[in-house]
Each structure stands twice: as C-alpha cells, then as structure tokens.
Design an enzyme around this catalytic site. Structure first.
Site, PDB file in Angstrom:
ATOM      1  N   HIS A  68       1.710   4.684  -2.799  1.00  0.00           N
ATOM      2  CA  HIS A  68       1.853   6.123  -2.574  1.00  0.00           C
ATOM      3  C   HIS A  68       3.192   6.628  -3.112  1.00  0.00           C
ATOM      4  O   HIS A  68       3.267   7.679  -3.745  1.00  0.00           O
ATOM      5  CB  HIS A  68       1.765   6.436  -1.081  1.00  0.00           C
ATOM      6  N   HIS A  77      -5.357   7.467  -2.331  1.00  0.00           N
ATOM      7  CA  HIS A  77      -6.370   6.474  -2.022  1.00  0.00           C
ATOM      8  C   HIS A  77      -7.471   6.475  -3.077  1.00  0.00           C
ATOM      9  O   HIS A  77      -7.760   7.506  -3.682  1.00  0.00           O
ATOM     10  CB  HIS A  77      -7.004   6.759  -0.649  1.00  0.00           C
ATOM     11  N   HIS A 109       0.832  -1.210   0.000  1.00  0.00           N
ATOM     12  CA  HIS A 109       0.000   0.000   0.000  1.00  0.00           C
ATOM     13  C   HIS A 109       0.864   1.257   0.000  1.00  0.00           C
ATOM     14  O   HIS A 109       0.646   2.186  -0.780  1.00  0.00           O
ATOM     15  CB  HIS A 109      -0.916  -0.031   1.223  1.00  0.00           C
ATOM     16  N   GLU A 110       1.883   1.278   0.865  1.00  0.00           N
ATOM     17  CA  GLU A 110       2.755   2.445   0.949  1.00  0.00           C
ATOM     18  C   GLU A 110       3.542   2.652  -0.344  1.00  0.00           C
ATOM     19  O   GLU A 110       3.772   3.784  -0.770  1.00  0.00           O
ATOM     20  CB  GLU A 110       3.720   2.307   2.127  1.00  0.00           C
TER      21      GLU A 110
END
Length: 490
Positions: free
Chosen positions: A220, A226, A216-217
């Site tokens: 980014h 998101h 997930h990171e």
C-alpha cells in the site's frame, strides 16, 4: 485497463484501507484456528470512498453479477469495495490486468525507512530483520532500494502504536484492527502503523504474523491497492503461508509503477555468509534448568490475563497459555518480556489502559508493554499498607474494577487515580467460598473469577456470588494437563 487517478478526497479515503468483515458490524476476536482471515486495516470513510469512486458495488462486496454466488458463499473479506467486473467486450484487451493502483507513486527509487517503536513481544533485532525482509520482496522485483535510518527524516515511518495515535484512526486493542498505511501522494504518505496490542509473531500462525502483514502494508505504501486475484500478497484475504513471495499479479502491479530491477553491470563477488548471531529473544532457558519448577507439582506466585493471554508466574519463570494451550518454549524467564522485573513477583494485573502492574514486597512497578514506565515505587503511594500484596484481580464486565488482596483482606483500587477507594479494607468473607489467604487471582473471558492457593484453585460465579460446587480443583490438572496427584487430600 489501469484505473484513472482518484479525486483527492477519494485518495485520502483510500489511503487507509481497512478490511473488516463486510457483515455483521459487531466485532469478534479472530479465531487463529481458521485458515482465512481478513486483512484488518482501517477506513471509516468507506461509504464516502464508494460515493467518490462511484462503482456501484453490491452491498456484500461482490462484483456485479455475483449476487447468487454471494448468497451461497460469503467469506470474511476486506470491506473496501472492489472494482466492478466489466462485461465481455468492454475494454477486453485490458481485462487481464488485475492489479489496482492507488493513483500515486514515489518519484524516486531509493527510499529510507525508520522504526519509531517496536512490539513488546519481539526483540528489536528480530523486528528489524523482519521489516527488512518484508521490504525485500518488493525491492527484488523493482529498482527500489530501502535503507533503514535511525535518526532524522525518513520516507517510510513505521510505528507500533495503540488506541488514539494522532491520525483519527484509533486502534482497538487485541483483535479487530491490525494495521493501516497511507498511499503515496497523500497527506501522510509513507506512514505505516501497526497495533501495538496485537500478539505479533514471526514465522507461525499462533498470533499475527508480522512478516506477512508488513509486506502487505508496504504494498500500500508503494501505491498498490487490493487485488481481486486470490493468493496474491495484495489480496484482501490473509492466509498464513511460507515462504513469503509475490504472485505474478503483485509483481506486475509493482513493476507497472516502478519498472523492472536494474541489471548490475559489474556484480561484486558474493561475500561469505556471516554466521547467524544468537537472538536475545528466546524461550529457551539456559544454565538454569536445574532450578526450573515442575509445573505439575508447584504453586504459583501470581497469575494474570495480559493481552488476552494467561500468564502464570513462579520465581523468575513464566508460563504462557493461549486459548487454554501452553505455548511452545515455555516456561521462559519473565525478564524476557519485562526487563528489570523483580526476580519474583507477588501479584500482577493489566489495567484498562493496557499498563501491566507488578508487585513485590512493599513496592510496585508499571510497564507499558515491555517498557518500564514507573517503579520501583512504595505501596504507600497507592494508599496500601507496606505488607506484601498477595493477589490482584481485574473484575467486572468492563474490567474496570481492580481488587488488591493482602492478609485476608482486600481493597478496591482505582488505576486512574492510582489510589485505593478506601484506606480501610474489607474482609474476604464477601467472596463466599474463597479461602481467607490466596496466592493469585484472575478473571476469564466469561466473567468467572479464579482464586489460587497452593496447588488448588476455586472458580467464583459472578451471578451467584459464590464459589461453584466441585471446587477446589488442581491447577496442574486443569491448566497444564498433568496427571492428578495421587496424594491429593481434600
């Protein structure tokens, strides 16, 4: 429709997304029994981000027109505002594009990464494989490549750090904030920080799964914000699920930035898979089962709450309890967690700064997570006599009082000065109902103190300042669900 690039101030704010529950402001430790958790990243500039973007998002974080739904169902979610849902007829041809971009992307596709520090619960080899796997979910669908380097500069810098760590976005210890990352084209592009004090695990939901949080990171770090699409990796809601994979929305978002993977005109023959190498990190104890203590019929050398979990020590073994449940694979060798620890310990505690102290005979050791930072050092340097320490208790609502017990006496210890407050001890009579000699002591989350001697324990009430009625009780029965001993005498 793709979101237009944000102003520089907004990019800086958005670069450190955090996903705390929208309300209330009071922080609680996560309940691992629940299926849904919020991605807990960081953005203290949330209000400035809202002003900069100017989305007019309702206070609950739901899209415009969903207030009625919000009153009926308001699950924990990311605190970063979503883009408002556009009414029918406005930019309708782009309404299916749900992924959200940060406004930045890398200008190259071959990226390097470096891991500065590692979590204490996991060995480095397994962390490296997990990070590689988390990056692979993005490289499989793009031309991106990721190569680990261990020296020099790297595009992506991964660090497991704690509290204040140089970016004005401090972590908060176990629970709460888990990680944060910086977007491309920001002042710290490529930085990914994980909270060192979390219970990092791989492949299970007993702690914080490193693979899913890391993937997930990295989304980014590559330029994705998101998405409002549920079950996407870039959704603000963390759902433990395996195998890890990208949703179609994740795939479309990353390919919008970097394109589809390049076709290999001359693929190399598939190499035979190497046999799996045994992990150094294991909860299995080999060749020593014959001397493993029977938890239902033993006393303990030391007990302590470490990183929010309860550890029982006996000889070179440790039992690990989380939320009152013995964890799978335990007992394990204590040296699995703390290399260089003595073969047995007399006492242990975790100080308010997160350092873990171990005592053996007339010496002590200090560990920062799994890394030894001091010791062996003579007890005399702490102002204590050379006689072995029998127990150590972290005490008080703020857990800022530490008591050292030895020979029927106790001292109050200051971990900041690393000295006892008074070289002259007090007697155990101050702890009404507690035996004169004890083996171990610890405090639970509700403020009660527990004193152990032999196979029994006493529970001490901090309000009444005495042992509760009905004690002592058996350690094996109450902590390890053993059958009560038939030859127990009171």
């Amino acid at each position: 429709m793709a979101r237009p690039p944000l102003p520089a101030a907004a990019l800086l704010a958005a670069a450190l997304l955090h996903c705390a529950p929208a309300a209330p402001a009071r922080r609680h430790k996560p309940d691992v029994s629940r299926k849904h958790h919020t991605w807990k990243e960081q953005s203290p500039w949330l209000s400035s981000l809202v002003n900069a973007v100017g989305t007019g998002v309702p206070t609950k974080g739901f899209p415009v027109g969903a207030e009625e739904q919000a009153t009926r169902w308001n699950p924990p979610r990311c605190g970063v505002p979503d883009l408002p849902v556009l009414p029918d007829g406005q930019n309708g041809r782009n309404r299916q594009k749900r992924f959200v971009l940060s406004g930045g992307r890398w200008d190259k596709t071959d990226l390097t990464y470096k891991i500065i520090r590692f979590p204490w619960q996991l060995v480095k080899a397994k962390v490296r494989r997990t990070i590689e796997e988390a990056l692979k979910v993005w490289s499989d669908v793009t031309p991106l490549t990721f190569t680990e380097v261990q020296e020099g500069r790297a595009d992506i810098v991964i660090d497991f750090t704690r509290y204040w760590h140089g970016d004005n976005l401090p972590f908060d210890g176990p629970g709460g904030i888990l990680a944060h990352a910086f977007f491309p084209k920001t002042h710290r592009e490529g930085d990914v920080h994980f909270d060192y004090d979390e219970t990092w695990t791989i492949g299970n939901n007993l702690g914080t799964d490193l693979l899913q949080v890391a993937a997930h990171e990295f989304g980014h770090v590559l330029g994705l914000q998101h998405t409002a699409v549920s079950k996407s990796l870039m959704s603000p809601f963390y759902i433990f699920r395996y195998p890890l994979s990208l949703s179609e929305d994740d795939k479309q978002g990353i390919q919008y930035l970097y394109g589809k993977p390049k076709l290999d005109p001359d693929p190399t023959p598939t190499q035979p898979a190497e046999p799996p190498q045994p992990d150094l990190e294991t909860n299995e104890i080999t060749n020593v089962e014959s001397v493993q203590p029977d938890v239902c019929n033993t006393d303990f050398d030391a007990v302590s709450t470490i990183r929010g979990e309860l550890f029982f020590f006996k000889f070179r073994f440790v039992w690990r309890l989380r939320a009152g449940k013995l964890q799978a694979g335990y007992p394990a060798l204590a040296s699995r967690h703390w290399q260089g620890i003595p073969s047995s310990v007399d006492a242990t505690f975790e100080d308010p700064l997160g350092n873990i102290w171990f005592f053996r005979d007339s010496q002590y050791w200090i560990y920062e997570g799994e890394r030894r930072v001091a010791g062996p050092t003579p007890l005399a340097e702490l102002g204590l006599p050379a006689s072995p320490v029998q127990a150590a208790l972290v005490w008080g609502a703020e857990k800022n009082k530490i008591y050292i017990f030895s020979g029927g006496n106790y001292w109050r210890f200051n971990p900041h000065t690393r000295q006892v407050d008074n070289i002259y001890p007090r007697t155990m009579a101050d702890w009404r109902g507690v035996p004169q000699e004890i083996d171990a002591a610890f405090q639970d989350e509700f403020g009660f103190a527990y004193f152990l001697r032999g196979q029994d324990y006493w529970k001490f009430d901090p309000v009444q300042v005495k042992v509760l009625d009905g004690y002592p009780r058996q350690i094996s029965q109450d902590f390890f669900s053993c059958t009560p001993s038939s030859n127990s005498f009171r």
